[in-house]
Design a protein around this motif. Sequence first.
Motif, PDB file in Angstrom:
ATOM      1  N   THR A   1       0.835  -1.201   0.000  1.00 37.88           N
ATOM      2  CA  THR A   1       0.000   0.000   0.000  1.00 37.88           C
ATOM      3  C   THR A   1       0.868   1.249   0.000  1.00 37.88           C
ATOM      4  O   THR A   1       1.897   1.301   0.685  1.00 37.88           O
ATOM      5  N   VAL A   2       0.451   2.266  -0.760  1.00 37.87           N
ATOM      6  CA  VAL A   2       1.020   3.606  -0.661  1.00 37.87           C
ATOM      7  C   VAL A   2       0.053   4.440   0.169  1.00 37.87           C
ATOM      8  O   VAL A   2      -1.127   4.561  -0.172  1.00 37.87           O
ATOM      9  N   LEU A   3       0.547   4.980   1.271  1.00 32.47           N
ATOM     10  CA  LEU A   3      -0.277   5.813   2.152  1.00 32.47           C
ATOM     11  C   LEU A   3       0.181   7.259   2.018  1.00 32.47           C
ATOM     12  O   LEU A   3       1.328   7.585   2.318  1.00 32.47           O
ATOM     13  N   LEU A   4      -0.711   8.126   1.555  1.00 34.06           N
ATOM     14  CA  LEU A   4      -0.418   9.545   1.398  1.00 34.06           C
ATOM     15  C   LEU A   4      -0.914  10.281   2.639  1.00 34.06           C
ATOM     16  O   LEU A   4      -2.082  10.164   3.008  1.00 34.06           O
ATOM     17  N   VAL A   5      -0.006  11.046   3.272  1.00 35.31           N
ATOM     18  CA  VAL A   5      -0.383  11.794   4.477  1.00 35.31           C
ATOM     19  C   VAL A   5      -0.063  13.271   4.281  1.00 35.31           C
ATOM     20  O   VAL A   5       0.603  13.665   3.328  1.00 35.31           O
TER      21      VAL A   5
ATOM     22  N   ILE B   1      -9.228   6.076  -5.033  1.00 37.95           N
ATOM     23  CA  ILE B   1      -8.281   6.185  -3.927  1.00 37.95           C
ATOM     24  C   ILE B   1      -9.103   6.380  -2.659  1.00 37.95           C
ATOM     25  O   ILE B   1      -9.929   7.288  -2.587  1.00 37.95           O
ATOM     26  N   ARG B   2      -8.912   5.519  -1.684  1.00 41.03           N
ATOM     27  CA  ARG B   2      -9.634   5.677  -0.430  1.00 41.03           C
ATOM     28  C   ARG B   2      -9.053   6.859   0.328  1.00 41.03           C
ATOM     29  O   ARG B   2      -7.912   6.823   0.770  1.00 41.03           O
ATOM     30  N   CYS B   3      -9.834   7.914   0.444  1.00 39.97           N
ATOM     31  CA  CYS B   3      -9.372   9.114   1.130  1.00 39.97           C
ATOM     32  C   CYS B   3     -10.132   9.270   2.446  1.00 39.97           C
ATOM     33  O   CYS B   3     -11.363   9.341   2.462  1.00 39.97           O
ATOM     34  N   HIS B   4      -9.389   9.303   3.544  1.00 42.73           N
ATOM     35  CA  HIS B   4      -9.981   9.492   4.861  1.00 42.73           C
ATOM     36  C   HIS B   4      -9.703  10.919   5.324  1.00 42.73           C
ATOM     37  O   HIS B   4      -8.543  11.307   5.497  1.00 42.73           O
ATOM     38  N   VAL B   5     -10.737  11.703   5.480  1.00 39.52           N
ATOM     39  CA  VAL B   5     -10.611  13.027   6.079  1.00 39.52           C
ATOM     40  C   VAL B   5     -10.840  12.849   7.572  1.00 39.52           C
ATOM     41  O   VAL B   5     -11.920  12.412   7.991  1.00 39.52           O
ATOM     42  N   LEU B   6      -9.841  13.136   8.366  1.00 40.29           N
ATOM     43  CA  LEU B   6      -9.933  12.891   9.804  1.00 40.29           C
ATOM     44  C   LEU B   6     -11.117  13.626  10.419  1.00 40.29           C
ATOM     45  O   LEU B   6     -11.394  14.777  10.057  1.00 40.29           O
ATOM     46  N   ARG B   7     -11.795  12.970  11.342  1.00 39.49           N
ATOM     47  CA  ARG B   7     -12.929  13.622  11.998  1.00 39.49           C
ATOM     48  C   ARG B   7     -12.459  14.731  12.930  1.00 39.49           C
ATOM     49  O   ARG B   7     -13.144  15.745  13.097  1.00 39.49           O
ATOM     50  N   ARG B   8     -11.306  14.521  13.550  1.00 37.44           N
ATOM     51  CA  ARG B   8     -10.732  15.578  14.360  1.00 37.44           C
ATOM     52  C   ARG B   8      -9.942  16.522  13.457  1.00 37.44           C
ATOM     53  O   ARG B   8      -9.775  16.270  12.266  1.00 37.44           O
TER      54      ARG B   8
ATOM     55  N   ILE C   1      -5.915  12.753   5.356  1.00 35.48           N
ATOM     56  CA  ILE C   1      -5.631  14.185   5.434  1.00 35.48           C
ATOM     57  C   ILE C   1      -6.345  14.803   6.633  1.00 35.48           C
ATOM     58  O   ILE C   1      -7.348  14.276   7.123  1.00 35.48           O
ATOM     59  N   ASP C   2      -5.820  15.915   7.101  1.00 35.27           N
ATOM     60  CA  ASP C   2      -6.451  16.646   8.194  1.00 35.27           C
ATOM     61  C   ASP C   2      -7.768  17.252   7.717  1.00 35.27           C
ATOM     62  O   ASP C   2      -7.911  17.626   6.545  1.00 35.27           O
ATOM     63  N   SER C   3      -8.716  17.378   8.631  1.00 36.21           N
ATOM     64  CA  SER C   3      -9.987  18.009   8.269  1.00 36.21           C
ATOM     65  C   SER C   3      -9.908  19.521   8.398  1.00 36.21           C
ATOM     66  O   SER C   3     -10.636  20.250   7.710  1.00 36.21           O
TER      67      SER C   3
END
Length: 529
Positions: free
Chosen positions: A371-375, A457-464, A430-432
Amino acid sequence: MEFDVEIRNYKCFTDEKPVWIRFRPGFTAFVGTNNAGKSSILKALYDLRSLFSSLLHPASVASAVVGKGQFEHRNNLLRESDERVLTRLNNRPLEVAIRVRGSDTPTGEGPLVDEVVVRLPRDRYSNGSAILRSDGSDVPSSVLTPFVEALQRDGGARPTIDVGRICAACKELSACMFIGPFRNALNLEPKEGYYDINVGTGFIKSWHRLKNHPDTLGNAAASRVAADIARVFRLQRLDINASADGRTLMVYRDGVGHTLEELGSGLAQFILALANAAIRQPSYLLVDEPELNLHPSLQIDFLTTLASYASSGVLFATHSIGLARTAETIYSVRQGTDGASEIRPFDDTVGLPELLGEMSFAGYRDLGFKTVLLVEGPTDVRTMQQFLRMWRKDHNVVTLSLGGSSMINPRRANELAEVTRIADRVVAVIDSEREHEEAPVPGDREGFARVCEDLKIRCHVLRRRALENYLTDRAVKSVKGDKYRALAEHERLRDTNPAWSKAENWRIAYEMKPGDVKGTDLHEILESL
């Protein structure tokens, strides 16, 4: 504190193209080809430590200004082989400048000195000289003379100028530790150390003394080294002892004993570097080619684990752009046709597809990376690495920095599409940047998430608000002390009092456990990787 160091006429660096480094907490990388001069930058800081040590106190700074004391003879300030460090590209003097950044209120009655420039002539028996500056202007002799006289007379109870910040910067520089590219604990006689690390049978004896020292601090340092290495190599228990004949180390992995030679150079490198760092407790670590002899999955682990033994940060020279991109500050080093090397800020606009190509991601896949994880940014690379380690996924995920807001917007679709062609599985976190729970995600970030969705691309926008908002109060206090506290879910780091640097987030994450984020979306993200 932050300060700049400029070195002229050292080896391949001239006064037209000097070494220039900004010291700040965190990681600084120098990337370039062979013989570009990146290793010389680290060696310059090592060679000049005696100079920095001579400027630790106001009285020694005064001696430098008037050309007395240790500054009387140049060869007292450099190592014996002076010709080895002086450039052959001109015949001008070696010059070292230290400039402290930021503004403070002076503690004396006169100006606040923020720069010292030391010049060391080539003539071995000529005096060195120093100049003090305040806000870009030379401190006049009418101010310097009373300063020197007061120090000589009564220790300077009320100094006419304030050199405290210069002395503090020199203290940091004099406590640097250089770790060269050869990191083999064995097969060397203990005549001398290899730069700042003890090697061969001398190292084995030092380890035995540390491990069996009656001082509990020594025992704790040895135990910490073993625990850190066990964590990186995923061992339940690791014990390291000198062999009966003192010629090697006996390493017990989960109760099974091996000589160090049987375990390979990677583990030996961890033991040697971490043990020496634990003994010296440096301010900054200077590491030449940290990627040598290490599997790609261990390279960031090596740097971050080493960094936990340094009070301020790590400067490292590398051929790997991928490894360099884990640093907050990156410099490129290259040599011109005239033989002089040049250092300059690395172009942070290098695209992700090019970066994956330069990292030879296809080879990483062959080694088990899936996996490539983009932060968000470089500080998040190391912080996320600590969380991935908790979930035992750090050796299966390549973590890359998006470079912040410049990349996190809907206008990067083409670049992201190229990434999906190189890597089969791409995930983004990524940060929200939300100010409260009901606030919308800023437009560019929402647009970036939509582009990711279109590209699968599964993109997770942090809840915090950001990754640091998941760091627990216990972990924050264990690293920063009781006057610090954890952030509220949507609180900005810079709004806390006192605030810590984002470059320290990984140190705090290192102190956390998987259960600390249970029930949060970060837990769900890590489980899904």
